[in-house]
Each structure stands twice: as structure tokens, then as C-alpha cells.
Design a protein around this motif. Structure first.
Motif, PDB file in Angstrom:
ATOM      1  N   GLU A   4       0.846  -1.192   0.000  1.00 14.14           N
ATOM      2  CA  GLU A   4       0.000   0.000   0.000  1.00 14.14           C
ATOM      3  C   GLU A   4       0.883   1.246   0.000  1.00 14.14           C
ATOM      4  O   GLU A   4       2.071   1.177   0.317  1.00 14.14           O
ATOM      5  CB  GLU A   4      -0.918  -0.040   1.232  1.00 14.14           C
ATOM      6  CG  GLU A   4      -1.887   1.089   1.371  1.00 14.14           C
ATOM      7  CD  GLU A   4      -2.837   1.298   0.201  1.00 14.14           C
ATOM      8  OE1 GLU A   4      -2.370   1.766  -0.854  1.00 14.14           O
ATOM      9  OE2 GLU A   4      -4.027   1.022   0.346  1.00 14.14           O
ATOM     10  N   GLN A   5       0.288   2.376  -0.367  1.00 14.23           N
ATOM     11  CA  GLN A   5       1.005   3.643  -0.461  1.00 14.23           C
ATOM     12  C   GLN A   5       0.165   4.759   0.140  1.00 14.23           C
ATOM     13  O   GLN A   5      -1.031   4.846  -0.144  1.00 14.23           O
ATOM     14  CB  GLN A   5       1.277   3.965  -1.933  1.00 14.23           C
ATOM     15  CG  GLN A   5       1.941   5.292  -2.184  1.00 14.23           C
ATOM     16  CD  GLN A   5       3.388   5.305  -1.761  1.00 14.23           C
ATOM     17  OE1 GLN A   5       4.159   4.483  -2.212  1.00 14.23           O
ATOM     18  NE2 GLN A   5       3.753   6.205  -0.865  1.00 14.23           N
ATOM     19  N   HIS A   6       0.765   5.598   0.978  1.00 14.39           N
ATOM     20  CA  HIS A   6       0.079   6.800   1.462  1.00 14.39           C
ATOM     21  C   HIS A   6       0.060   7.840   0.354  1.00 14.39           C
ATOM     22  O   HIS A   6       1.057   8.027  -0.342  1.00 14.39           O
ATOM     23  CB  HIS A   6       0.806   7.405   2.673  1.00 14.39           C
ATOM     24  CG  HIS A   6       0.515   6.706   3.940  1.00 14.39           C
ATOM     25  ND1 HIS A   6       1.436   5.920   4.582  1.00 14.39           N
ATOM     26  CD2 HIS A   6      -0.596   6.680   4.707  1.00 14.39           C
ATOM     27  CE1 HIS A   6       0.909   5.439   5.694  1.00 14.39           C
ATOM     28  NE2 HIS A   6      -0.328   5.877   5.793  1.00 14.39           N
ATOM     29  N   LYS A  42       0.502  11.635  16.356  1.00 18.87           N
ATOM     30  CA  LYS A  42       1.645  11.101  15.625  1.00 18.87           C
ATOM     31  C   LYS A  42       1.114  10.085  14.623  1.00 18.87           C
ATOM     32  O   LYS A  42       0.325   9.216  14.973  1.00 18.87           O
ATOM     33  CB  LYS A  42       2.628  10.398  16.563  1.00 18.87           C
ATOM     34  CG  LYS A  42       3.425  11.342  17.407  1.00 18.87           C
ATOM     35  CD  LYS A  42       4.549  11.897  16.598  1.00 18.87           C
ATOM     36  CE  LYS A  42       5.495  12.668  17.492  1.00 18.87           C
ATOM     37  NZ  LYS A  42       6.408  13.463  16.736  1.00 18.87           N
ATOM     38  N   GLY A  43       1.573  10.189  13.398  1.00 17.34           N
ATOM     39  CA  GLY A  43       1.169   9.250  12.365  1.00 17.34           C
ATOM     40  C   GLY A  43       2.353   8.445  11.876  1.00 17.34           C
ATOM     41  O   GLY A  43       3.506   8.733  12.209  1.00 17.34           O
ATOM     42  N   SER A  44       2.056   7.472  11.055  1.00 13.48           N
ATOM     43  CA  SER A  44       3.104   6.579  10.575  1.00 13.48           C
ATOM     44  C   SER A  44       4.075   7.254   9.614  1.00 13.48           C
ATOM     45  O   SER A  44       5.155   6.734   9.365  1.00 13.48           O
ATOM     46  CB  SER A  44       2.474   5.357   9.905  1.00 13.48           C
ATOM     47  OG  SER A  44       1.655   5.763   8.828  1.00 13.48           O
ATOM     48  N   ILE A  45       3.723   8.421   9.070  1.00 17.20           N
ATOM     49  CA  ILE A  45       4.643   9.080   8.144  1.00 17.20           C
ATOM     50  C   ILE A  45       5.414  10.240   8.763  1.00 17.20           C
ATOM     51  O   ILE A  45       6.148  10.936   8.068  1.00 17.20           O
ATOM     52  CB  ILE A  45       3.914   9.542   6.865  1.00 17.20           C
ATOM     53  CG1 ILE A  45       2.845  10.559   7.180  1.00 17.20           C
ATOM     54  CG2 ILE A  45       3.383   8.374   6.080  1.00 17.20           C
ATOM     55  CD1 ILE A  45       2.321  11.249   5.959  1.00 17.20           C
ATOM     56  N   ASP A  46       5.270  10.441  10.059  1.00 13.87           N
ATOM     57  CA  ASP A  46       6.012  11.525  10.705  1.00 13.87           C
ATOM     58  C   ASP A  46       7.521  11.357  10.576  1.00 13.87           C
ATOM     59  O   ASP A  46       8.245  12.341  10.423  1.00 13.87           O
ATOM     60  CB  ASP A  46       5.607  11.661  12.173  1.00 13.87           C
ATOM     61  CG  ASP A  46       4.250  12.320  12.317  1.00 13.87           C
ATOM     62  OD1 ASP A  46       3.996  13.315  11.605  1.00 13.87           O
ATOM     63  OD2 ASP A  46       3.443  11.839  13.118  1.00 13.87           O
ATOM     64  N   ALA A  79      -4.752  15.428   4.341  1.00 14.77           N
ATOM     65  CA  ALA A  79      -4.541  14.178   5.067  1.00 14.77           C
ATOM     66  C   ALA A  79      -3.694  13.259   4.199  1.00 14.77           C
ATOM     67  O   ALA A  79      -3.755  13.321   2.972  1.00 14.77           O
ATOM     68  CB  ALA A  79      -5.867  13.502   5.397  1.00 14.77           C
ATOM     69  N   PHE A  80      -2.901  12.433   4.828  1.00 11.02           N
ATOM     70  CA  PHE A  80      -2.213  11.346   4.148  1.00 11.02           C
ATOM     71  C   PHE A  80      -2.974  10.081   4.502  1.00 11.02           C
ATOM     72  O   PHE A  80      -3.100   9.735   5.683  1.00 11.02           O
ATOM     73  CB  PHE A  80      -0.756  11.229   4.617  1.00 11.02           C
ATOM     74  CG  PHE A  80       0.170  12.170   3.911  1.00 11.02           C
ATOM     75  CD1 PHE A  80       0.900  11.755   2.817  1.00 11.02           C
ATOM     76  CD2 PHE A  80       0.305  13.477   4.344  1.00 11.02           C
ATOM     77  CE1 PHE A  80       1.758  12.628   2.157  1.00 11.02           C
ATOM     78  CE2 PHE A  80       1.147  14.362   3.705  1.00 11.02           C
ATOM     79  CZ  PHE A  80       1.882  13.941   2.605  1.00 11.02           C
ATOM     80  N   LEU A  81      -3.505   9.418   3.486  1.00 14.57           N
ATOM     81  CA  LEU A  81      -4.287   8.204   3.685  1.00 14.57           C
ATOM     82  C   LEU A  81      -3.756   7.090   2.803  1.00 14.57           C
ATOM     83  O   LEU A  81      -3.222   7.358   1.714  1.00 14.57           O
ATOM     84  CB  LEU A  81      -5.755   8.451   3.327  1.00 14.57           C
ATOM     85  CG  LEU A  81      -6.529   9.463   4.162  1.00 14.57           C
ATOM     86  CD1 LEU A  81      -7.915   9.691   3.570  1.00 14.57           C
ATOM     87  CD2 LEU A  81      -6.640   8.983   5.595  1.00 14.57           C
ATOM     88  N   PRO A  82      -3.936   5.837   3.211  1.00 13.04           N
ATOM     89  CA  PRO A  82      -3.619   4.740   2.301  1.00 13.04           C
ATOM     90  C   PRO A  82      -4.481   4.877   1.043  1.00 13.04           C
ATOM     91  O   PRO A  82      -5.654   5.241   1.124  1.00 13.04           O
ATOM     92  CB  PRO A  82      -4.002   3.490   3.096  1.00 13.04           C
ATOM     93  CG  PRO A  82      -3.981   3.929   4.530  1.00 13.04           C
ATOM     94  CD  PRO A  82      -4.403   5.359   4.513  1.00 13.04           C
ATOM     95  N   LEU A  98       7.047  10.649  -2.264  1.00 14.98           N
ATOM     96  CA  LEU A  98       6.015  10.011  -1.444  1.00 14.98           C
ATOM     97  C   LEU A  98       6.677   9.179  -0.356  1.00 14.98           C
ATOM     98  O   LEU A  98       7.800   8.702  -0.532  1.00 14.98           O
ATOM     99  CB  LEU A  98       5.130   9.096  -2.300  1.00 14.98           C
ATOM    100  CG  LEU A  98       4.169   9.774  -3.266  1.00 14.98           C
ATOM    101  CD1 LEU A  98       3.506   8.740  -4.163  1.00 14.98           C
ATOM    102  CD2 LEU A  98       3.116  10.556  -2.501  1.00 14.98           C
ATOM    103  N   PRO A  99       5.965   8.985   0.751  1.00 14.99           N
ATOM    104  CA  PRO A  99       6.499   8.070   1.770  1.00 14.99           C
ATOM    105  C   PRO A  99       6.682   6.677   1.172  1.00 14.99           C
ATOM    106  O   PRO A  99       6.030   6.315   0.182  1.00 14.99           O
ATOM    107  CB  PRO A  99       5.409   8.052   2.845  1.00 14.99           C
ATOM    108  CG  PRO A  99       4.576   9.267   2.587  1.00 14.99           C
ATOM    109  CD  PRO A  99       4.678   9.550   1.126  1.00 14.99           C
TER     110      PRO A  99
END
Length: 128
Positions: A4-6, A42-46, A79-82, A98-99
Motif C-alpha cells: 500500500e502507499q500513502h 503522531k502518524g506513521s509518516i512523521d 490528510a495522508f491516507l492509504p 512520497l512516503p
């Protein structure tokens, strides 16, 4: 199960929609995160932002992905979403970087291996 990709998204009514912001500008915009497991900012892409010496401006922590579009519609935010969690009414913001992609996995405690419902669900997840 899959990779998956944010992606970065906003409301079509946002002042951000249709722009081509820099990563520093993206970090400065008010940001909504989905935090289903526990409420935090805190999110996974911080860590990804941190690798560019940037800190996101997180203003809301949503309890689930499905409510994020409502927040985006009523605020001028991003927002950053999958990618699979992005609804068709949202606008993707194109970024040069991109992350890193991430793997979506299914895991369970072994005590459920013989549970009929669990076995059925796992059989639906098996990719051939």
C-alpha cells in the motif's frame, strides 16, 4: 496481503486543491490523521517528514479512516491516507516524493486457528 502507499488528499473545496505545493508547504498545512488504534497526533509518516527536517502541522486525530473526508470537507486541511482508503470525492495532491510503500498484513493469535469463523475469514484472505 498487499503493498500500500500513502497519498496526500484534500477536499475539492479546499484552497489547497489544484495547487502544486512543496513538501515544506505540505508540512505546514493543517493536517488530519487517522489514528484507529489510539488517539494521538503522531502518524506513521512523521518519520518520513522528519527525514526532510520537517514537522507536520497535525490539528485533528480522527478515530477512523472513514471520518477523515468529513473533516477535510469542513476544514481547509490535508490528510495522508492509504490509497485504498481514499474516497472518490477527495482530491489527490501530487507530490514529487512520497512516503515509502508499506505492507498490509493479516495476523492473529494461534488460539483462533481452529475457530470456524476465523478459518472462514482467513480462507477469504488467501491470495493465489
Amino acid at each position: 496481503m498487499f503493498e500500500e502507499q500513502h497519498i496526500c488528499v484534500t477536499s475539492p473545496n479546499s484552497s489547497i486543491a489544484g495547487t502544486k505545493p512543496s513538501l515544506a508547504e505540505i508540512a505546514s498545512y493543517p493536517s488530519i490523521i487517522a489514528s484507529p488504534s489510539r488517539p494521538n497526533f503522531k502518524g506513521s509518516i512523521d518519520d518520513w517528514f522528519k527525514s526532510f527536517d520537517l514537522t507536520r502541522n497535525v490539528v485533528v486525530s480522527a478515530p477512523c479512516f472513514s471520518i477523515v473526508p468529513m473533516y477535510l470537507e469542513t476544514t481547509d486541511s490535508i490528510a495522508f491516507l492509504p490509497s485504498r482508503a481514499v474516497s472518490s470525492e477527495l482530491v489527490k495532491i501530487e507530490l514529487l516524493q512520497l512516503p515509502a510503500p508499506f505492507d498490509v498484513i493479516a495476523a492473529w493469535h494461534p488460539r483462533y486457528n481452529k475457530n470456524p469463523l476465523h478459518k472462514w475469514v482467513v480462507s477469504k484472505l488467501v491470495v493465489e
